[in-house]
Design an enzyme around this catalytic site. Sequence first.
Site, PDB file in Angstrom:
ATOM      1  N   ASN A  32      -5.863  19.411  46.111  1.00 49.35           N
ATOM      2  CA  ASN A  32      -4.718  18.758  46.752  1.00 49.35           C
ATOM      3  C   ASN A  32      -5.076  18.358  48.186  1.00 49.35           C
ATOM      4  O   ASN A  32      -4.795  17.239  48.632  1.00 49.35           O
ATOM      5  CB  ASN A  32      -3.503  19.691  46.805  1.00 49.35           C
ATOM      6  CG  ASN A  32      -2.905  19.974  45.439  1.00 49.35           C
ATOM      7  OD1 ASN A  32      -3.164  19.265  44.477  1.00 49.35           O
ATOM      8  ND2 ASN A  32      -2.112  21.027  45.359  1.00 49.35           N
ATOM      9  N   GLY A  85      -4.628  22.296  41.877  1.00 49.55           N
ATOM     10  CA  GLY A  85      -5.534  23.172  42.623  1.00 49.55           C
ATOM     11  C   GLY A  85      -5.314  22.939  44.108  1.00 49.55           C
ATOM     12  O   GLY A  85      -5.284  21.797  44.568  1.00 49.55           O
ATOM     13  N   ALA A  86      -5.144  24.014  44.857  1.00 46.46           N
ATOM     14  CA  ALA A  86      -4.823  23.878  46.280  1.00 46.46           C
ATOM     15  C   ALA A  86      -5.870  23.055  47.027  1.00 46.46           C
ATOM     16  O   ALA A  86      -5.545  22.156  47.806  1.00 46.46           O
ATOM     17  CB  ALA A  86      -4.696  25.262  46.911  1.00 46.46           C
ATOM     18  N   GLY A 131       2.607  23.355  50.978  1.00 48.02           N
ATOM     19  CA  GLY A 131       1.694  23.970  51.945  1.00 48.02           C
ATOM     20  C   GLY A 131       0.372  23.226  52.039  1.00 48.02           C
ATOM     21  O   GLY A 131      -0.224  23.129  53.123  1.00 48.02           O
ATOM     22  N   ASP A 132      -0.088  22.698  50.903  1.00 47.97           N
ATOM     23  CA  ASP A 132      -1.333  21.922  50.912  1.00 47.97           C
ATOM     24  C   ASP A 132      -1.131  20.622  51.688  1.00 47.97           C
ATOM     25  O   ASP A 132      -2.001  20.198  52.450  1.00 47.97           O
ATOM     26  CB  ASP A 132      -1.781  21.614  49.480  1.00 47.97           C
ATOM     27  CG  ASP A 132      -1.974  22.875  48.645  1.00 47.97           C
ATOM     28  OD1 ASP A 132      -2.383  23.901  49.224  1.00 47.97           O
ATOM     29  OD2 ASP A 132      -1.705  22.832  47.431  1.00 47.97           O
ATOM     30  N   LYS A 150       3.999  28.229  59.027  1.00 45.10           N
ATOM     31  CA  LYS A 150       4.994  27.380  58.352  1.00 45.10           C
ATOM     32  C   LYS A 150       6.318  28.125  58.223  1.00 45.10           C
ATOM     33  O   LYS A 150       6.341  29.273  57.787  1.00 45.10           O
ATOM     34  CB  LYS A 150       4.468  26.994  56.956  1.00 45.10           C
ATOM     35  CG  LYS A 150       3.234  26.106  56.993  1.00 45.10           C
ATOM     36  CD  LYS A 150       2.499  26.061  55.654  1.00 45.10           C
ATOM     37  CE  LYS A 150       1.567  27.235  55.508  1.00 45.10           C
ATOM     38  NZ  LYS A 150       0.606  27.101  54.390  1.00 45.10           N
ATOM     39  N   GLY A 205      10.529  23.844  59.909  1.00 46.15           N
ATOM     40  CA  GLY A 205       9.364  23.291  60.588  1.00 46.15           C
ATOM     41  C   GLY A 205       8.238  24.294  60.695  1.00 46.15           C
ATOM     42  O   GLY A 205       7.878  24.938  59.720  1.00 46.15           O
ATOM     43  N   ARG A 226      -7.130  30.647  33.312  1.00 48.42           N
ATOM     44  CA  ARG A 226      -8.283  30.465  34.198  1.00 48.42           C
ATOM     45  C   ARG A 226      -9.237  31.657  34.191  1.00 48.42           C
ATOM     46  O   ARG A 226     -10.248  31.633  34.886  1.00 48.42           O
ATOM     47  CB  ARG A 226      -7.797  30.205  35.627  1.00 48.42           C
ATOM     48  CG  ARG A 226      -7.198  31.425  36.291  1.00 48.42           C
ATOM     49  CD  ARG A 226      -6.336  31.126  37.498  1.00 48.42           C
ATOM     50  NE  ARG A 226      -6.963  30.339  38.540  1.00 48.42           N
ATOM     51  CZ  ARG A 226      -6.334  29.999  39.673  1.00 48.42           C
ATOM     52  NH1 ARG A 226      -5.068  30.375  39.868  1.00 48.42           N
ATOM     53  NH2 ARG A 226      -6.950  29.288  40.593  1.00 48.42           N
ATOM     54  N   GLY A 241       2.695  22.574  46.244  1.00 44.80           N
ATOM     55  CA  GLY A 241       1.854  21.614  46.959  1.00 44.80           C
ATOM     56  C   GLY A 241       2.328  21.308  48.372  1.00 44.80           C
ATOM     57  O   GLY A 241       1.649  20.600  49.116  1.00 44.80           O
TER      58      GLY A 241
END
Length: 314
Positions: free
Chosen positions: A41, A37-38, A262-263, A229, A234, A109, A260
């Site tokens: 995380n 789960g974002a 990005g989290d 991002k 970078g 879900r 994960g």
Amino acid sequence: MSKTLDVVTFGEPMAMFYANEVGELHEISSFSRALAGAESNVATGLSRLEHPTGYVTKLGEDSFGQFIVNTLHREGIDTASISYTKQFSTGMLLKSKVIEGDPKVEYYRKNSAASKLSLADFDPGYFASAGHLHVTSISAALSPSCLEFSKHAMEFMKSQGKTVSLDPNLRPTLWPDTETMVSTINDLAGRCDWFLPGLGEGKKLTGLDTPEEIADFYLQLGVSLVVIKLGPEGAYYKSSAGEEGYVDGFKVEQVVDTVGAGDGFAVGVISALLEQLPAAEAVRRGNAIGALAVMSPGDMDGLPTRAALASFMG
């Protein structure tokens, strides 16, 4: 509320079963279990960096729900505002193992307990105890009541003089159509202080091409810092105070799992900004934790402690 939190977040944590061997999901016989789960995380990453963090959700009264709460506790995350329901189940997902590229993920879900989160579950005292709110648009996409909860939480925190970050975390399959997704997320973006899209997400949400144009679009909506991002290259950032620049990514020897990343990036940026580091330093820390995330198999395995982060960043 006596406990003070640096950060509060909310969303849908799920029990994840990830394949132990490469292949099609229907052919895999052995899986390992982890939390996914974002938002969980991000909560985990912040907690590992010693920022007291609270997580708000609704879980089923089932084994998956118990597993999730136990895992959050182990990570030192506050769960005082989690509620439970007998009527609906906790969500889960399956994730494939790949040698390169993105793994295949299948979600279970629909009508989950977390999708039933509503304003009735909003505890103003709990949210007011935190200095910062982190939101993703995944929560807003789960149901009309979750969208209402998202907007209310953001408005409440802003009214209390707190900061709010938003990671768009685009999940097109959760939205009825692209137009609804774009208009809803841009509406949410106008309610946040720090907006953290990927370049592809920014293009999809604005119709613009360059990081500079995308950042200007959101600064005009009232966002104070936009960080975009750029994958291995970078990230680019621009603030309403006139700070701007590109920050190089960290060298990754081998990409193990992109989920994960990005989290992890959000963890780096948010933690550094809460520590009042300059925007460029916050983006550099985001790049570092994003790199650590892709070098690890699980969604949360690469999220570092302070010591591990300092060692990696040199």
